[in-house]
Every structure is written in C-alpha cells, then in structure tokens.
Design a protein around this motif. Structure first.
Motif, mmCIF file in Angstrom:
data_model
loop_
_atom_site.group_PDB
_atom_site.id
_atom_site.type_symbol
_atom_site.label_atom_id
_atom_site.label_comp_id
_atom_site.label_asym_id
_atom_site.label_seq_id
_atom_site.Cartn_x
_atom_site.Cartn_y
_atom_site.Cartn_z
ATOM 1 N N ALA A 72 0.932 -1.312 0.050
ATOM 2 C CA ALA A 72 0.013 0.008 -0.088
ATOM 3 C C ALA A 72 0.692 1.282 0.034
ATOM 4 C CB ALA A 72 -0.926 0.115 1.272
ATOM 5 N N PRO A 73 1.866 1.483 0.884
ATOM 6 C CA PRO A 73 2.536 2.526 0.896
ATOM 7 C C PRO A 73 3.590 2.688 -0.515
ATOM 8 C CG PRO A 73 3.017 1.438 3.074
ATOM 9 C CD PRO A 73 2.248 0.546 2.020
ATOM 10 N N VAL A 74 3.876 1.686 -1.220
ATOM 11 C CA VAL A 74 4.815 1.624 -2.402
ATOM 12 C C VAL A 74 3.570 2.402 -3.568
ATOM 13 C CG1 VAL A 74 5.950 0.308 -4.222
ATOM 14 C CG2 VAL A 74 6.356 -0.048 -1.761
ATOM 15 N N GLU A 75 2.531 1.714 -3.405
ATOM 16 C CA GLU A 75 1.493 2.305 -4.432
ATOM 17 C C GLU A 75 1.142 3.792 -4.206
ATOM 18 O OE1 GLU A 75 -1.937 -0.617 -4.205
ATOM 19 O OE2 GLU A 75 -0.550 -2.120 -4.747
ATOM 20 N N ARG A 76 0.946 4.228 -2.987
ATOM 21 C CA ARG A 76 0.633 5.564 -2.823
ATOM 22 C C ARG A 76 1.955 6.304 -3.115
ATOM 23 N NH1 ARG A 76 -1.469 3.680 2.121
ATOM 24 N NH2 ARG A 76 0.281 4.236 3.321
ATOM 25 N N GLU A 77 3.214 5.762 -2.845
ATOM 26 C CA GLU A 77 4.290 6.651 -3.212
ATOM 27 C C GLU A 77 4.494 6.765 -4.883
ATOM 28 O OE1 GLU A 77 7.388 8.987 -2.526
ATOM 29 O OE2 GLU A 77 6.126 8.480 -1.102
ATOM 30 N N ALA A 78 4.153 5.646 -5.448
ATOM 31 C CA ALA A 78 4.125 5.797 -6.810
ATOM 32 C C ALA A 78 3.134 6.762 -7.450
ATOM 33 C CB ALA A 78 4.131 4.196 -7.690
ATOM 34 N N GLN A 79 1.974 6.614 -6.963
ATOM 35 C CA GLN A 79 0.702 7.484 -7.545
ATOM 36 C C GLN A 79 1.402 9.101 -7.048
ATOM 37 O OE1 GLN A 79 -1.898 6.506 -9.175
ATOM 38 N NE2 GLN A 79 -1.905 8.784 -9.640
ATOM 39 N N TYR A 80 1.882 9.182 -6.229
ATOM 40 C CA TYR A 80 2.528 10.547 -5.575
ATOM 41 C C TYR A 80 3.579 11.166 -6.740
ATOM 42 C CZ TYR A 80 5.311 14.116 -3.446
ATOM 43 O OH TYR A 80 5.749 15.313 -3.130
ATOM 44 N N LEU A 81 4.469 10.041 -7.056
ATOM 45 C CA LEU A 81 5.429 10.261 -8.065
ATOM 46 C C LEU A 81 4.779 10.720 -9.439
ATOM 47 C CD1 LEU A 81 8.163 7.589 -6.922
ATOM 48 C CD2 LEU A 81 8.091 10.261 -6.756
ATOM 49 N N VAL A 82 3.788 9.941 -9.682
ATOM 50 C CA VAL A 82 3.065 10.310 -11.017
ATOM 51 C C VAL A 82 2.489 11.805 -10.779
ATOM 52 C CG1 VAL A 82 0.932 9.782 -12.530
ATOM 53 C CG2 VAL A 82 2.503 7.889 -11.440
ATOM 54 N N GLU A 83 1.738 12.220 -9.865
ATOM 55 C CA GLU A 83 1.258 13.460 -9.742
ATOM 56 C C GLU A 83 2.440 14.487 -9.843
ATOM 57 O OE1 GLU A 83 -1.924 14.225 -9.829
ATOM 58 O OE2 GLU A 83 -2.308 12.130 -10.378
ATOM 59 N N GLN A 84 3.691 14.205 -9.061
ATOM 60 C CA GLN A 84 4.778 15.104 -9.127
ATOM 61 C C GLN A 84 5.352 15.144 -10.624
ATOM 62 O OE1 GLN A 84 8.067 13.650 -6.850
ATOM 63 N NE2 GLN A 84 8.208 15.789 -5.933
ATOM 64 N N ALA A 85 5.371 14.100 -11.500
ATOM 65 C CA ALA A 85 5.874 14.292 -12.687
ATOM 66 C C ALA A 85 4.790 15.011 -13.388
ATOM 67 C CB ALA A 85 5.947 12.798 -13.263
ATOM 68 N N LYS A 86 3.408 14.930 -13.301
ATOM 69 C CA LYS A 86 2.418 15.479 -14.028
ATOM 70 C C LYS A 86 2.461 16.903 -13.923
ATOM 71 C CE LYS A 86 -1.101 12.256 -14.451
ATOM 72 N NZ LYS A 86 -2.622 11.973 -14.075
#
Length: 162
Positions: free
Chosen positions: A32-46
């Motif tokens: 769960a934290p890995v998935e949240r962090e990956a989603q956070y990184l997606v938003e950061q890239a956007k």
C-alpha cells in the motif's frame, strides 16, 4: 565557489549514504505505501510537466513506471525512521539555529528571516527535519567504512546535478 562546493559535497555524500543503506538492507515492503508513493510520483511528474507548459491531459501515466523509485523511497523512509527511533535522534537546536542563520545570511534583513522561521511551525519543522536527516547521514557514516576520493570542483558539482 567554496559555499557551492560545500553544499554540493553535502548533497552528494547524503545521496551516497542513502543509496548505501537502501542497497545493503533487504526488507519486505508493504504494497500500500509503495502504491501510494508511486501515485504521488505520477502526480509530481504531471505537475513538473505542467510547470513547463505541457498539457498533460490524455497523456498516459502508468504508476508501474514509477514503482522502482517508489520502492526505494518507501524503503529509505522505513530505514531512516528505524535509525531515528533506535538511536533517539532528535533535532539539535544549535544546528537548527545554524541552519536558519545560514538561510537568513543571504537576505537584506537576516533577523527578520530568523524570526519568520522561528515563528512559523511549518518552516521550522522543515529545518528540523533537514537537521535530523543530516544527523542520520552522520550516524550512517559513523557506522560504515568510508572511502575518500579526490575530485575536481566540476566533477562534484556536476555529480549533484545528475
């Protein structure tokens, strides 16, 4: 140049210390934290692309492409938290004051900047966390074999930007 070199060396050494603990410690990571962090990184890239004027609507962003980075960040977070907890590392107030003074020194009215940081809990917390990170890096260096090397100014500054 001296201040720039000192800052670059600090950044480079911190990165190497963090890379070292990540590479040398295998731990099971909760998904769960890995998935949240990956989603956070997606938003950061956007957001980074938006800030460069790119229209990101419709662009495919797959969180799986950010998974390796997310895993490393979660792993480091857990390892750093463990080091802080096990060694009762707390922000050294003298070092916090030194860090704020260093930031304030580049302003026209340094005392005003110091007052701002000392009276703004969010900013003060950011400085305290930076000091704790520095203390963790020092703890790591106290517990590993360190190999010194000689580099040019350009090599150090360029290594930080890569």
């Amino acid at each position: 140049m001296e201040r720039e070199l000192k800052s670059a060396l600090k950044t480079l050494n911190k990165r190497k210390a963090m890379d070292s603990i990540a590479e040398n410690n295998d731990i099971a990571l909760p998904s769960a934290p890995v998935e949240r962090e990956a989603q956070y990184l997606v938003e950061q890239a956007k957001n980074n692309l938006r800030n460069q004027g790119v229209n990101v609507e419709g662009l495919p962003f797959n969180p799986d492409n950010f998974k390796d980075n997310a895993e490393k960040r979660v792993k480091l977070s857990l390892l750093i938290g463990k080091i802080i907890s096990d060694n009762e590392i707390r922000p050294d107030e003298d070092r916090v004051k030194e860090a704020i003074d260093a930031i304030a020194a580049s302003y026209e009215d340094p005392e005003e900047v110091v007052t701002f940081y000392m009276n703004n809990q969010e900013r003060l917390s950011e400085i305290q966390m930076t000091v704790v990170e520095d203390m963790v890096v020092e703890w790591i260096y106290d517990h590993v074999k360190v190999e010194e090397s000689t580099s040019t100014f350009s090599d150090v500054v360029n290594a930080v930007s890569n």
